[in-house]
Design a protein around this motif. Structure first.
Motif, short mmCIF file in Angstrom:
data_model
loop_
_atom_site.label_atom_id
_atom_site.label_comp_id
_atom_site.label_asym_id
_atom_site.label_seq_id
_atom_site.Cartn_x
_atom_site.Cartn_y
_atom_site.Cartn_z
N ILE A 388 0.89 2.76 8.21
CA ILE A 388 0.98 2.65 6.93
C ILE A 388 1.68 1.69 6.18
CG2 ILE A 388 1.00 4.29 4.85
CD1 ILE A 388 0.49 6.63 6.25
N TYR A 393 0.46 0.11 2.58
CA TYR A 393 -0.17 1.03 1.83
C TYR A 393 0.87 2.38 1.75
CZ TYR A 393 -4.49 -1.38 2.17
OH TYR A 393 -5.69 -2.10 1.82
N SER A 395 -0.21 5.67 1.59
CA SER A 395 -0.49 7.17 1.96
C SER A 395 -1.65 6.95 3.02
CB SER A 395 -1.04 7.99 0.87
OG SER A 395 -2.30 7.47 0.36
N PRO A 396 -1.71 8.06 3.95
CA PRO A 396 -2.86 8.02 4.97
C PRO A 396 -4.14 8.05 4.36
CG PRO A 396 -1.23 9.69 5.47
CD PRO A 396 -1.04 9.11 4.14
N ILE A 399 -5.51 4.47 3.72
CA ILE A 399 -5.96 3.89 5.16
C ILE A 399 -7.18 4.37 5.79
CG2 ILE A 399 -5.35 3.44 7.38
CD1 ILE A 399 -3.57 1.73 5.66
#
Length: 859
Positions: A388, A393, A395-396, A399
């Motif tokens: 991440i 980015y 947060s998961p 992604i």
């Protein structure tokens, strides 16, 4: 068709009255068998209880003896029934009981006769049940139920009851009840239920303590288990622990090695132990066990084992004489232990798996490399925090919503090649691609992984590790560039060294010719042209030496702002009126250690380059500042040593450069100028001088937006030293001293010898260091001066001087070289720079330097 079942036609009241009368006469309890009837076993008779015929009826009516025999059989059947039977009258008082009733309830026939049935076997808490049964019986109903009844000793017994009224002349005359002992079945059912509940607790309990407490409650339902414990032996630590221990009189033992306790005995032998006082005393006498703490009345322990491996014990204890354990309890506890052992093993495996999952999840979550799972169709399924952060980015979920082909891979073809490789080989090792961060910037990534079958996905998935190698690639590029610059520098230095020897001869003999010719002669102009060409060649070689960091610098603590301020006055006329030159000097920026003349040359070269980049005019700005370089400053240049630096920047508003030009800008002879307008050595000289002074130089440029050269010199404490101007030399006149000349280049040695001899010096000539040592050793008179080349085969000039001084402590040394700094020791001798003459030199400067080193000649 007319056959039917019937009982004897003889009135039953008469038979019973006779029996009761005989019993009263004997003082015995009433029974169905009259005492006068002979033993039917001794005298067997045929019992006719079958379909009536007219002849049978006549025979039975006439034979009272046959009826008595029949009653004897019925009486024996009553006594020998496997179930307990009781007959009680309408007032619910006992009339008769059979042997099984006496056995299971513990009453004799005399104790039971005429007693209210409730007072005999009814538990106090079953009064409501007894009232209900009485009402049903009085209504003529037949009942069957399972309940509990009380023995004579007060213990409870699980029974199945079948009871009904006995009807005489259509009216209930008495009642019977049949009791079947179902305690064994109830125990089996309870045990089966317990085993099933244990299996349920395995999945329901979150931890072993909760699980053990639930097991304790289940065992306590099957037997008195107020004192209950579980012992576990750890094969790794070899320690016996009690993870669950409930005891009325003893606290939990501390973990210890296997010893002589009762639990240790069960673990050693792998056998169950029902330790009553007699057995415990026997084990103590045989020294099989040692008892510590309160001694129980009964001690029951069974092994916990899986696949014949004993790893613990299940233990119950009793400290009361009223609570004793039996073989049945041992059997029950053994079955519980079997189930518990499997459950504990399962729990241990679950916990080990959970710990393993936690460890590996922690490993994945804390890994510095990006780790992810994706489908072959191109969707991320799972990512770790490193990935991440790698993509920029937060947060998961961000992604997981990406399409790797479009949103992550700079070149979608790279994704296709990666998937093809996974499909073809099932794995990928070191596949390098460029990824796109959230902000649009590019990073270089190396991917390794494999394609695996997923249990929760219909197709294979990719499990991969992504390593951000952007910085590594940048460092590798920088390292390759440094290697290239070093190689070019070595080549340039070597060429300059050899070329300096040639120039020395050319310029030296040209100088001799000019000294012998008059300015008006025809050859004088040609000799002068040779001298000018030699001077230009000398300048080029000096620039090559500067790039290769082989020149000898006069390092002093200098005030950078003072140098820049002085240069500003010289630069303004140089750049022309159409270019605006400004300076922005930070106050008290500090000092650095450098060669002031070379720093001036660096600034001059950068300003001239900026001027050439602005043919139509523009702006040039020179700035100074004090900066602290650390990990947060230019992180892509991790080779920079942290600390305080003085920054000098030269910026212009010129044409700028592309990336390819920037990559080669410091290479010698590389130039973007038109032919004849540049040698390509200006920035190479800048690079060499800065590097040799321990600094760093960077360039930032974009086409059409100008260029900024940024220089960092290490800041040093201390006052600045005065910048020496050119000193007036001593006279170039000769002398009569003896000079040892050591030079490996024949032509240079000959030129120097001739020059010195023409000025009256006595010259001893040697072609290398070893020859010089030998010549000095064989010369008995004084040698006033050694003139030696620095770099020679065998002994260097410095080593030669060091070996001469013990025998001739007053000898003076003058070093000659095209590049000398690498040959001098570190630190340099205090007078080494004064006693050095850089090739190519003029014959006049040779004469002056020799006289300078020797000192004024005594008249």
């Amino acid at each position: 068709m007319g056959d039917r079942f019937t009982q004897s036609s003889r009135p039953q009241e008469l038979v019973r009255a006779r029996s009761l009368q005989q019993a009263l006469q004997r003082g015995a309890p009433p029974t169905f068998i009259p005492p006068s009837i002979p033993n039917p076993v001794a005298q067997p008779l045929f019992l006719s209880w079958c379909v009536e015929t007219e002849s049978d009826t006549k025979l039975e009516a006439s034979s009272e003896k046959t009826l008595d025999v029949r009653r004897q059989y019925l009486e024996q059947l009553f006594e020998r029934l496997p179930d307990a039977v009781i007959v009680f009258d309408a007032s619910f008082r006992t009339q008769c009981v059979n042997r099984e009733f006496q056995r299971i309830f513990g009453y004799s026939a005399e104790q039971a006769l005429s007693q209210p049935i409730d007072s005999l076997i009814l538990p106090p808490d079953r009064a409501a049940e007894a009232d209900w049964m009485s009402q049903c019986l009085l209504r003529g109903e037949q009942l069957t139920l399972e309940t509990q009844r009380r023995r004579h000793d007060g213990s409870l017994l699980d029974v199945s009851i079948s009871t009904a009224p006995l009807i005489v002349d259509g009216m209930p005359a008495a009642f019977y009840a049949i009791y079947r002992d179902i305690s064994a079945r109830k125990s089996a059912e309870a045990l089966s239920s317990a085993l099933y509940r244990i299996a349920e607790k395995v999945s329901a309990s979150q931890n072993l303590q909760q699980f053990f407490a639930a097991i304790h409650g289940i065992v306590d339902e099957l037997m008195c288990a107020r004192n209950f414990s579980i012992a576990i032996h750890d094969p790794e630590s070899q320690m016996l622990t009690f993870p669950y221990f409930v005891d009325e009189q003893e606290s939990a033992p501390t973990p210890a090695k296997l010893g002589r306790g009762l639990a240790d005995y069960v673990l050693r032998t792998g056998e169950s132990v029902l330790g009553n006082p007699e057995l415990l005393q026997k084990l103590l006498k045989q020294r099989e066990v040692e008892l510590t703490g309160p001694r129980p009345v009964d001690w029951l322990g069974v092994p916990l084992k899986v696949n014949d491996h004993v790893f613990g014990a299940l233990i119950v204890k009793s400290y009361s004489e009223n609570v004793r354990f039996r073989e049945r309890d041992k059997d029950v506890l053994t079955l519980i232990a079997q189930q518990l052992a499997a459950a504990i093993d399962h729990k241990h495996n679950e916990q080990a798996l959970r710990r393993s999952e936690v460890r590996y999840r922690s490993l994945v979550q804390t890994a510095v490399y990006g780790i992810y799972r994706s489908s072959l169709e191109g969707r991320f399924l799972d990512v770790n925090p490193a990935l991440i952060g790698m993509l920029g980015y937060n947060s998961p979920l961000e992604i997981l919503a990406l399409d790797p082909r479009k949103d992550v891979f700079f070149d979608p073809a790279d994704y296709s090649r990666l998937v093809d490789e996974f499909r073809r080989n099932g794995r990928m090792d070191g596949f390098e691609v460029r990824w796109k961060r959230k902000d649009g910037s590019a990073i270089n990534v190396r991917i390794s992984g494999r394609a695996v079958a997923s249990g929760d996905a219909p197709t294979d998935v990719l499990e991969a590790i992504a390593e951000d190698i952007t910085e590594r690639r940048l460092l590798e590029d920088q390292f390759r560039q440094a290697q290239k610059m070093e190689a070019v520098g070595r080549l340039a230095g070597g060429i300059a060294h050899d070329f300096n020897n040639l120039l020395m001869v050319i310029s030296g003999y040209t100088e001799v010719l000019l000294g012998q010719l008059s300015p008006g002669e025809q050859l004088y102009a040609k000799a002068e042209a040779i001298q000018q060409a030699s001077d230009r060649a000398t300048t080029l070689t000096r620039q090559l030496l500067a790039f290769s960091r082989k020149q000898l610098l006069e390092l002093k603590i200098i005030d950078v702002n003072a140098i820049v301020a002085d240069m500003e006055r010289l630069l303004r006329p140089l750049i022309g009126e159409d270019i605006e030159l400004t300076t922005s000097l930070a106050p008290s920026v500090g000092c650095t250690r450098a060669d002031a003349g070379q720093l001036e040359q660096v600034i001059m070269n950068l300003v001239v380059n900026a001027k050439d980049a602005m043919p139509n005019g523009g702006k040039i700005c020179i700035r100074t500042a004090e900066v602290i370089l650390d990990d947060s400053y230019r992180p892509e240049n991790t080779f920079i040593k942290q600390g305080p630096y003085i920054m000098i920047s030269v910026s212009d508003s010129g044409q700028g450069m592309d990336r390819e030009t920037q990559a080669r800008i410091f290479e010698p002879f590389f130039t973007t100028k038109e032919k004849g307008k540049g040698t390509g050595l200006g920035l190479s000289t800048v690079y060499g001088v800065i590097k040799q002074s321990g600094g760093y130089v960077f360039v930032q440029s974009e086409l059409g937006r100008g260029t900024v050269f940024t220089i960092y010199f290490p800041r040093v404490d201390g006052p600045s030293e005065a910048h020496n101007t050119t000193q007036v030399s001593l006279t170039e006149g000769g002398g009569s001293e003896t000079i040892l000349l050591v030079e490996d280049e024949d032509s240079v040695r000959q030129l120097v010898r001739e020059t010195l001899e023409s000025r009256g010096y006595r010259v001893l000539e040697a072609e290398n260091g070893n020859a010089g040592l030998a010549l000095a050793a064989s010369h008995a008179d004084t040698i006033h001066l050694v003139i030696t080349d620095v770099v020679m085969p065998g002994l260097s000039g410095h080593e030669l001087a060091q070996q001469l001084k013990p025998a001739r402590p007053g000898i003076k040394v003058l070093y000659l070289s095209g590049y000398a700094q690498d040959a001098f020791p570190s630190p340099l001798p205090a007078d080494s720079q004064k006693a050095f003459l850089q090739k190519p030199f003029t014959l006049q400067s040779l004469a002056r330097k020799v006289r300078e080193v020797l000192g004024p000649q005594n008249n």
